[in-house]
Motif scaffolding. Structure first.
Motif, PDB file in Angstrom:
ATOM      1  N   MET A 106      24.249 -63.147 -23.887  1.00 23.17           N
ATOM      2  CA  MET A 106      23.363 -64.253 -23.512  1.00 23.17           C
ATOM      3  C   MET A 106      22.339 -64.517 -24.616  1.00 23.17           C
ATOM      4  N   LEU A 107      21.817 -63.440 -25.196  1.00 23.02           N
ATOM      5  CA  LEU A 107      20.847 -63.588 -26.278  1.00 23.02           C
ATOM      6  C   LEU A 107      21.492 -64.195 -27.519  1.00 23.02           C
ATOM      7  N   SER A 108      22.722 -63.831 -27.787  1.00 23.68           N
ATOM      8  CA  SER A 108      23.386 -64.368 -28.976  1.00 23.68           C
ATOM      9  C   SER A 108      23.658 -65.868 -28.837  1.00 23.68           C
ATOM     10  N   ALA A 109      23.673 -66.385 -27.610  1.00 20.68           N
ATOM     11  CA  ALA A 109      23.853 -67.822 -27.392  1.00 20.68           C
ATOM     12  C   ALA A 109      22.554 -68.588 -27.619  1.00 20.68           C
ATOM     13  N   GLY A 110      21.433 -67.868 -27.761  1.00 14.59           N
ATOM     14  CA  GLY A 110      20.166 -68.532 -28.036  1.00 14.59           C
ATOM     15  C   GLY A 110      19.036 -68.165 -27.091  1.00 14.59           C
ATOM     16  N   LEU A 111      19.346 -67.491 -25.989  1.00 17.85           N
ATOM     17  CA  LEU A 111      18.299 -67.119 -25.036  1.00 17.85           C
ATOM     18  C   LEU A 111      17.406 -66.032 -25.602  1.00 17.85           C
ATOM     19  N   MET A 112      16.173 -66.000 -25.117  1.00 18.12           N
ATOM     20  CA  MET A 112      15.250 -64.903 -25.378  1.00 18.12           C
ATOM     21  C   MET A 112      15.148 -64.129 -24.063  1.00 18.12           C
ATOM     22  N   LEU A 113      14.718 -62.880 -24.131  1.00 19.32           N
ATOM     23  CA  LEU A 113      14.611 -62.079 -22.903  1.00 19.32           C
ATOM     24  C   LEU A 113      13.734 -62.767 -21.859  1.00 19.32           C
ATOM     25  N   GLU A 114      12.631 -63.355 -22.299  1.00 21.27           N
ATOM     26  CA  GLU A 114      11.732 -64.032 -21.350  1.00 21.27           C
ATOM     27  C   GLU A 114      12.408 -65.218 -20.672  1.00 21.27           C
ATOM     28  N   ASP A 115      13.338 -65.873 -21.362  1.00 22.11           N
ATOM     29  CA  ASP A 115      14.049 -67.010 -20.771  1.00 22.11           C
ATOM     30  C   ASP A 115      14.843 -66.586 -19.547  1.00 22.11           C
ATOM     31  N   ILE A 116      15.419 -65.401 -19.605  1.00 19.73           N
ATOM     32  CA  ILE A 116      16.200 -64.892 -18.471  1.00 19.73           C
ATOM     33  C   ILE A 116      15.283 -64.693 -17.273  1.00 19.73           C
ATOM     34  N   LYS A 117      14.120 -64.138 -17.517  1.00 21.47           N
ATOM     35  CA  LYS A 117      13.150 -63.950 -16.435  1.00 21.47           C
ATOM     36  C   LYS A 117      12.706 -65.302 -15.866  1.00 21.47           C
ATOM     37  N   HIS A 118      12.405 -66.244 -16.747  1.00 23.43           N
ATOM     38  CA  HIS A 118      11.966 -67.571 -16.296  1.00 23.43           C
ATOM     39  C   HIS A 118      13.063 -68.277 -15.507  1.00 23.43           C
ATOM     40  N   LEU A 119      14.298 -68.137 -15.947  1.00 21.60           N
ATOM     41  CA  LEU A 119      15.400 -68.795 -15.240  1.00 21.60           C
ATOM     42  C   LEU A 119      15.534 -68.254 -13.826  1.00 21.60           C
ATOM     43  N   GLU A 120      15.385 -66.971 -13.677  1.00 22.32           N
ATOM     44  CA  GLU A 120      15.542 -66.387 -12.342  1.00 22.32           C
ATOM     45  C   GLU A 120      14.467 -66.891 -11.383  1.00 22.32           C
ATOM     46  N   LYS A 121      13.286 -67.184 -11.895  1.00 27.93           N
ATOM     47  CA  LYS A 121      12.178 -67.654 -11.042  1.00 27.93           C
ATOM     48  C   LYS A 121      11.924 -69.159 -11.177  1.00 27.93           C
ATOM     49  N   LEU A 122      12.626 -69.833 -12.096  1.00 26.19           N
ATOM     50  CA  LEU A 122      12.424 -71.264 -12.371  1.00 26.19           C
ATOM     51  C   LEU A 122      10.955 -71.551 -12.676  1.00 26.19           C
ATOM     52  N   ASP A 123      10.403 -70.790 -13.622  1.00 18.45           N
ATOM     53  CA  ASP A 123       8.963 -70.916 -13.837  1.00 18.45           C
ATOM     54  C   ASP A 123       8.519 -71.084 -15.297  1.00 18.45           C
ATOM     55  N   ASP A 124       9.407 -71.510 -16.179  1.00 14.59           N
ATOM     56  CA  ASP A 124       8.980 -71.764 -17.552  1.00 14.59           C
ATOM     57  C   ASP A 124       8.149 -73.045 -17.571  1.00 14.59           C
ATOM     58  N   ARG A 125       6.927 -72.944 -18.073  1.00 11.68           N
ATOM     59  CA  ARG A 125       5.997 -74.089 -18.046  1.00 11.68           C
ATOM     60  C   ARG A 125       6.520 -75.274 -18.852  1.00 11.68           C
ATOM     61  N   ALA A 126       7.148 -75.015 -19.983  1.00  9.52           N
ATOM     62  CA  ALA A 126       7.653 -76.113 -20.812  1.00  9.52           C
ATOM     63  C   ALA A 126       8.730 -76.908 -20.077  1.00  9.52           C
ATOM     64  N   VAL A 127       9.550 -76.215 -19.311  1.00 12.18           N
ATOM     65  CA  VAL A 127      10.584 -76.903 -18.529  1.00 12.18           C
ATOM     66  C   VAL A 127       9.941 -77.636 -17.358  1.00 12.18           C
ATOM     67  N   LEU A 128       9.049 -76.975 -16.664  1.00 15.22           N
ATOM     68  CA  LEU A 128       8.420 -77.584 -15.488  1.00 15.22           C
ATOM     69  C   LEU A 128       7.598 -78.823 -15.847  1.00 15.22           C
ATOM     70  N   MET A 129       7.032 -78.860 -17.048  1.00 21.06           N
ATOM     71  CA  MET A 129       6.234 -80.011 -17.472  1.00 21.06           C
ATOM     72  C   MET A 129       7.079 -81.279 -17.599  1.00 21.06           C
ATOM     73  N   ARG A 130       8.374 -81.143 -17.617  1.00 22.10           N
ATOM     74  CA  ARG A 130       9.267 -82.294 -17.717  1.00 22.10           C
ATOM     75  C   ARG A 130       9.425 -83.018 -16.378  1.00 22.10           C
ATOM     76  N   PHE A 131       8.972 -82.369 -15.318  1.00 21.48           N
ATOM     77  CA  PHE A 131       9.072 -82.951 -13.982  1.00 21.48           C
ATOM     78  C   PHE A 131       7.764 -83.657 -13.633  1.00 21.48           C
ATOM     79  N   PRO A 132       7.833 -84.693 -12.812  1.00 25.22           N
ATOM     80  CA  PRO A 132       6.581 -85.268 -12.294  1.00 25.22           C
ATOM     81  C   PRO A 132       5.808 -84.176 -11.548  1.00 25.22           C
TER      82      PRO A 132
END
Length: 158
Positions: free
Chosen positions: A83-109
């Protein structure tokens, strides 16, 4: 934030499409949850294989990431390495599980930013928004050559 790679962007979009079209989803199943579904796309392992590998060590994806060792031969560490070799960082995996990355969430109204980590439609929306963000970052890195218009206007003689 993840490295924006075509492989990762494509895997996020395929995962979102699969989930939208009814792929098995179970947040409490290591191979069928948010990360598990993306891991299936990136590794081509089945949800049951991923779950079995993860159960060789304790914990959910957050704890698996905390205990990740890149030199380990534990199958779940090999999954995470892929998964990391595809471009993910360890923190991305954690954020994906909780859907809580601020940069992604800022894209939503504002009124749509309160995603539930275990709701299929929210996972689909999050993955699509993340793929869009990564694609924009990737496109920003691409520089097209500047052509000399004077040379283009000249007649080419062979």
């Amino acid at each position: 934030m993840a490295r924006p790679t075509p492989e990762l962007i494509d895997a996020l979009r395929r995962t979102a499409r699969n989930l939208k079209n009814g792929a098995p989803y179970q947040w409490g199943h290591m191979g069928g949850c948010n990360c598990g579904n993306l891991a299936q796309e990136l590794t081509k392992l089945s949800k049951d294989q991923i779950h079995r590998y993860a159960m060789q060590r304790y914990g959910d994806w957050n704890e698996q990431v905390d205990d990740y060792c890149p030199t380990s031969t534990l199958p779940v560490d090999l999954v995470i390495s892929e998964m990391l070799s595809a471009g993910l960082m360890l923190e991305d995996i954690k954020h994906l599980e909780k859907l809580d990355d601020r940069a992604v969430l800022m894209r939503f109204p504002v009124e749509e930013r309160f995603l539930k980590h275990n709701v299929r439609d929210d996972v689909v929306a999050y993955m699509n928004a993340w793929a869009d963000l990564l694609e924009e970052q990737l496109l920003e890195k691409i520089t097209l050559p500047v052509f000399n218009l004077e040379l283009i206007d000249q007649e080419v003689v062979y």
